[in-house]
Design a protein around this motif. Structure first.
Motif, PDB file in Angstrom:
ATOM      1  N   UNK A 206       0.857  -1.184   0.000  1.00 22.77           N
ATOM      2  CA  UNK A 206       0.000   0.000   0.000  1.00 22.77           C
ATOM      3  C   UNK A 206       0.890   1.229   0.000  1.00 22.77           C
ATOM      4  N   UNK A 207       0.229   2.383   0.019  1.00 18.62           N
ATOM      5  CA  UNK A 207       0.964   3.633   0.178  1.00 18.62           C
ATOM      6  C   UNK A 207       1.463   3.728   1.625  1.00 18.62           C
ATOM      7  N   UNK A 208       2.549   4.451   1.786  1.00 19.87           N
ATOM      8  CA  UNK A 208       3.252   4.570   3.059  1.00 19.87           C
ATOM      9  C   UNK A 208       2.342   4.852   4.262  1.00 19.87           C
ATOM     10  N   UNK A 209       1.397   5.780   4.102  1.00 20.00           N
ATOM     11  CA  UNK A 209       0.702   6.223   5.314  1.00 20.00           C
ATOM     12  C   UNK A 209      -0.269   5.194   5.881  1.00 20.00           C
ATOM     13  N   UNK A 210      -0.610   4.162   5.119  1.00 20.32           N
ATOM     14  CA  UNK A 210      -1.445   3.089   5.675  1.00 20.32           C
ATOM     15  C   UNK A 210      -0.767   2.489   6.913  1.00 20.32           C
TER      16      UNK A 210
ATOM     17  N   UNK B 247      -3.669  -8.968  20.963  1.00 22.54           N
ATOM     18  CA  UNK B 247      -3.411  -7.519  20.908  1.00 22.54           C
ATOM     19  C   UNK B 247      -4.051  -6.827  19.698  1.00 22.54           C
ATOM     20  N   UNK B 248      -4.623  -7.615  18.789  1.00 19.52           N
ATOM     21  CA  UNK B 248      -5.185  -6.988  17.573  1.00 19.52           C
ATOM     22  C   UNK B 248      -6.354  -6.082  17.941  1.00 19.52           C
ATOM     23  N   UNK B 249      -6.269  -4.844  17.511  1.00 22.25           N
ATOM     24  CA  UNK B 249      -7.366  -3.902  17.807  1.00 22.25           C
ATOM     25  C   UNK B 249      -8.094  -3.462  16.535  1.00 22.25           C
ATOM     26  N   UNK B 250      -7.401  -3.494  15.410  1.00 23.46           N
ATOM     27  CA  UNK B 250      -8.030  -2.980  14.186  1.00 23.46           C
ATOM     28  C   UNK B 250      -7.371  -3.577  12.951  1.00 23.46           C
ATOM     29  N   UNK B 251      -8.091  -3.429  11.839  1.00 20.73           N
ATOM     30  CA  UNK B 251      -7.566  -3.811  10.523  1.00 20.73           C
ATOM     31  C   UNK B 251      -7.747  -2.586   9.633  1.00 20.73           C
ATOM     32  N   UNK B 252      -6.730  -2.259   8.850  1.00 19.02           N
ATOM     33  CA  UNK B 252      -6.923  -1.202   7.845  1.00 19.02           C
ATOM     34  C   UNK B 252      -7.087  -1.871   6.487  1.00 19.02           C
ATOM     35  N   UNK B 253      -8.301  -1.771   5.943  1.00 23.44           N
ATOM     36  CA  UNK B 253      -8.591  -2.368   4.634  1.00 23.44           C
ATOM     37  C   UNK B 253      -8.418  -1.284   3.574  1.00 23.44           C
ATOM     38  N   UNK B 254      -7.406  -1.464   2.754  1.00 27.90           N
ATOM     39  CA  UNK B 254      -7.113  -0.490   1.694  1.00 27.90           C
ATOM     40  C   UNK B 254      -7.858  -0.913   0.422  1.00 27.90           C
ATOM     41  N   UNK B 255      -8.538   0.010  -0.198  1.00 28.10           N
ATOM     42  CA  UNK B 255      -9.209  -0.284  -1.470  1.00 28.10           C
ATOM     43  C   UNK B 255      -8.246   0.113  -2.591  1.00 28.10           C
ATOM     44  N   UNK B 256      -7.259  -0.755  -2.802  1.00 29.87           N
ATOM     45  CA  UNK B 256      -6.133  -0.379  -3.648  1.00 29.87           C
ATOM     46  C   UNK B 256      -6.539  -0.164  -5.105  1.00 29.87           C
ATOM     47  N   UNK B 257      -6.038   0.899  -5.661  1.00 32.27           N
ATOM     48  CA  UNK B 257      -6.228   1.271  -7.075  1.00 32.27           C
ATOM     49  C   UNK B 257      -7.696   1.557  -7.438  1.00 32.27           C
ATOM     50  N   UNK B 258      -8.582   1.580  -6.421  1.00 31.67           N
ATOM     51  CA  UNK B 258      -9.984   1.878  -6.715  1.00 31.67           C
ATOM     52  C   UNK B 258     -10.889   0.661  -6.734  1.00 31.67           C
ATOM     53  N   UNK B 259     -10.359  -0.474  -6.281  1.00 30.89           N
ATOM     54  CA  UNK B 259     -11.197  -1.679  -6.183  1.00 30.89           C
ATOM     55  C   UNK B 259     -11.340  -2.030  -4.705  1.00 30.89           C
ATOM     56  N   UNK B 260     -12.569  -2.244  -4.277  1.00 33.84           N
ATOM     57  CA  UNK B 260     -12.810  -2.478  -2.846  1.00 33.84           C
ATOM     58  C   UNK B 260     -12.099  -3.729  -2.360  1.00 33.84           C
ATOM     59  N   UNK B 261     -11.533  -3.638  -1.165  1.00 29.83           N
ATOM     60  CA  UNK B 261     -11.115  -4.841  -0.453  1.00 29.83           C
ATOM     61  C   UNK B 261     -12.405  -5.505   0.026  1.00 29.83           C
ATOM     62  N   UNK B 262     -12.381  -6.825   0.180  1.00 28.46           N
ATOM     63  CA  UNK B 262     -13.625  -7.520   0.533  1.00 28.46           C
ATOM     64  C   UNK B 262     -13.897  -7.384   2.032  1.00 28.46           C
TER      65      UNK B 262
END
Ligand SMILES: Cc1ncc(COP(=O)(O)O)c(C=O)c1O
Length: 381
Positions: free
Chosen positions: A88-92, A127-142
């Motif tokens: 992904x892009x850096x800031x993710x 310890x997992x608190x969250x997931x960041x789902x990136x919709x890369x290139x404009x297509x939704x992550x499932x």
């Protein structure tokens, strides 16, 4: 020689020139440059544009700032983990580290380059608190499948943050991204499908309490003027950017449709060309059409990618590599990568992914020229 830039933003500007100039003139008239009426109006208009009731927007100074603020809502501590795609892009990932938590990288799907539910579940720890789902290139992550997998694993407590920086407008099962998870972030970087003329971003949440918290943290933690109750940033949306975005928003569905039409035209032309094994087009809407892909980028997988990019350049065609390194390969994130971890699909994409021009206004003749140049490159050996 024909030239085809990777992106020509001027074309879109010209389509909305009058409205954009009126928006800028309005700002010069009312002189409210920081947040102000334009940002407040954009927050409402974009939330309404999502067409799913209940979502509220909070404008920020960038997509990165949006991610920072979203993560601050979770009040993470040092051992807390946030699962992020390795590609992904850096800031993710940097934002997770910057708020003091631990990014946990997982490999991506080989075709869509998005998170898979299996990889997310495998990476879960207490310890997992969250997931960041990136919709890369404009297509939704499932996100639907990721949510079900988390529930099946007894982890409905794990929050899903959508990184829709590249995905605004995309849909999954007919539902717009930014309304699939618990919190969503978008970027208005000029090259995005809804691009400002500078930086900007927005967070979407559903509760008034979260809106208030985000507004505070976006502005020095001020609960009232000059009364800071929590440490915050200057992460405010610029009023003039908001005004420009308001002028462009009515065109966004047309922008998506045009990007999709360009993608379809590439698919037809590439299908009729002879290309080597290993050359692949981007994931599409899926066999059952679950994914409404808005093609912020059209990223092919290309053998001898760097030579191809140089060849295209010589023929006047712009292209770009998203991304030459996985997040796990970034020196600044090295401390978060456990020894022996590997991300083969993400690594492969760093070697063979290449974005081709897909912008609205690209002509059929330009696309034919791009496809011909790619085919010539491989046939010339
Ligand atoms: C996936 C992703 N996340 C986050 C961002 C950050 O957005 P910005 O550049 O507005 O800070 C971007 C921007 O390129 C992005 O592509």
């Amino acid at each position: 020689m024909m030239t085809v830039p990777l992106l020509d933003m001027k074309l879109l500007h010209l389509r909305r020139k009058t409205e954009i100039e009126q928006a800028v003139a309005r700002c010069l008239e009312h002189q409210q440059f920081i947040l102000g009426p334009e940002a407040a109006a954009l927050e409402e208009e974009l939330a309404a544009w999502l067409e799913v009731p209940g979502w509220r927007g909070v404008g920020t100074s960038s997509g990165t700032a949006a991610l920072m603020l979203a993560l601050r809502l979770l009040e993470l501590k040092g051992d807390d983990e946030v699962i992020v795609p390795a590609y992904s892009f850096m800031s993710t990932a940097s934002t997770v580290a910057l708020v003091g938590a631990r990014p946990v990288f997982v490999d991506v799907d080989s075709a869509s380059l998005n998170l898979t539910p299996e990889a997310v579940v495998e990476a879960l720890t207490p310890q997992t608190r969250a997931v960041i789902a990136v919709h890369l290139f404009g297509r939704a992550a499932d996100v639907v499948a990721i949510r079900s997998a988390l529930e099946a694993a007894g982890r409905s407590d794990v929050r899903i943050i959508e990184d829709a920086a590249q995905g605004l407008g995309a849909r999954l099962d007919g539902q717009p991204v930014c309304t699939l998870g618990d919190i969503a972030c978008v970027s208005f970087f000029p090259a995005k499908n809804l691009g400002a003329y500078g930086d900007g971003g927005m967070v979407f949440v559903r509760s008034e309490a979260e809106v208030q918290q985000l507004r505070m943290v976006r502005q020095h933690g001020f609960a009232a003027k000059y009364n800071s109750v929590v440490l915050g940033y200057n992460a405010r949306l610029d009023g003039m950017q908001a005004a420009i975005l308001r002028a462009k928003l009515p065109d966004l569905h047309a922008v998506e449709e045009e990007r999709r039409a360009n993608a379809a035209r590439y698919r037809a032309r590439f299908a009729a060309s002879s290309l080597p094994d290993g050359f692949a087009l981007p994931a599409d809407d899926g066999a059952d059409g679950r994914f409404y892909h808005v093609y912020n980028q059209f990223v092919v997988r290309a053998p001898r990618r760097d030579e191809l990019a140089a060849y295209l350049d010589k023929r006047g065609i712009g292209s770009a590599v998203y991304y030459p390194k996985t997040l796990a390969q970034q020196p600044s994130l090295a401390a978060f990568v456990p020894h022996g971890s590997s991300f083969p699909h993400a690594d492969a994409a760093t070697r063979d992914s290449l974005a081709l021009p897909i912008f609205p206004g690209l002509t059929a003749a330009q696309q034919a020229y791009v496809v011909e140049a790619v085919a010539d490159f491989y046939s010339e050996g």
